[in-house]
Design a protein around this motif. Sequence first.
Motif, mmCIF file in Angstrom:
data_model
loop_
_atom_site.group_PDB
_atom_site.id
_atom_site.type_symbol
_atom_site.label_atom_id
_atom_site.label_comp_id
_atom_site.label_asym_id
_atom_site.label_seq_id
_atom_site.Cartn_x
_atom_site.Cartn_y
_atom_site.Cartn_z
ATOM 1 N N ASP A 1 0.879 -1.083 -0.020
ATOM 2 C CA ASP A 1 0.147 0.094 0.010
ATOM 3 C C ASP A 1 0.823 1.205 0.029
ATOM 4 N N SER B 1 -6.566 11.852 -5.074
ATOM 5 C CA SER B 1 -8.143 11.536 -5.145
ATOM 6 C C SER B 1 -8.487 10.200 -5.892
ATOM 7 N N THR B 2 -7.293 9.498 -6.383
ATOM 8 C CA THR B 2 -7.596 8.420 -7.356
ATOM 9 C C THR B 2 -7.219 7.271 -6.689
ATOM 10 N N GLU B 3 -8.102 6.264 -6.499
ATOM 11 C CA GLU B 3 -7.447 4.928 -6.248
ATOM 12 C C GLU B 3 -6.407 4.347 -7.033
ATOM 13 N N PRO B 4 -5.309 3.538 -6.503
ATOM 14 C CA PRO B 4 -5.317 3.145 -5.001
ATOM 15 C C PRO B 4 -4.592 4.257 -3.937
ATOM 16 N N TYR B 5 -4.064 5.344 -4.736
ATOM 17 C CA TYR B 5 -3.450 6.457 -4.069
ATOM 18 C C TYR B 5 -4.114 7.016 -3.051
ATOM 19 N N ALA B 6 -5.496 7.251 -3.221
ATOM 20 C CA ALA B 6 -6.429 7.665 -2.132
ATOM 21 C C ALA B 6 -6.296 7.170 -0.819
ATOM 22 N N SER B 7 -6.045 5.946 -0.787
ATOM 23 C CA SER B 7 -6.098 5.041 0.644
ATOM 24 C C SER B 7 -4.481 4.413 0.797
#
Length: 219
Positions: A17, A94-100
Amino acid sequence: MLDLYASSWQGEPLGSDEYVISADEKTSIQARCRCHPTLSPGRARAMRVNHTYGRGGALAYLAAYDVHRAHVIGRTEPKTGIDPFMNLVAQVMSTEPYASAKRLFWIVDNGSSHRGQKAADRLTRAFPNAVMVHTPVHASWTNQFEIFFSLVQRKVVSPNDFTGLPQIEERLRAFEDRYNATAQPFQGKFTTSDLDDLLARLDRQTTRQQEESTAPLDT
């Protein structure tokens, strides 16, 4: 920076992650509207592009490249600067997977849009899980995004023959989609061990030169 390319940070491997983003900006992409239509290449004939053109404006292309996933997220802006760069950051974060993501490392050069500790602090204040890593001064070529921009220059911008800025934006978006569908990560061959060896050789050379310059001259 070389450790991040090799999926580690401060001696520890990156987790699933955690991501490494290489970011940069290409300034002043001009829309040169040729006065006569470009002739496509044919048998025994190269492409022919008229040398006279009208100016259709210019824009900046800012983009972020996921080093290990070979994924690009880009945007166009009227010009570069702190706000346009932070717009790119916000778009990525604000785009996954970067947002989480647990952590997101941003590798950037020392351009005015993201120079120094102030830029690193500004990034962390906006996104606490983001870490800015600068390339060495005068070594922006070590940023992997320079490789991607060389592809953009050869495959999108050249020859510069556009009807206007919307066509440039359309070409950039189309290239991003194509790239993300087929690309593989860049395989860097220069490691931290190679860097240590290089620095050791330079240190030995410098020491030898200093000894030679201070040695007494034979009479």
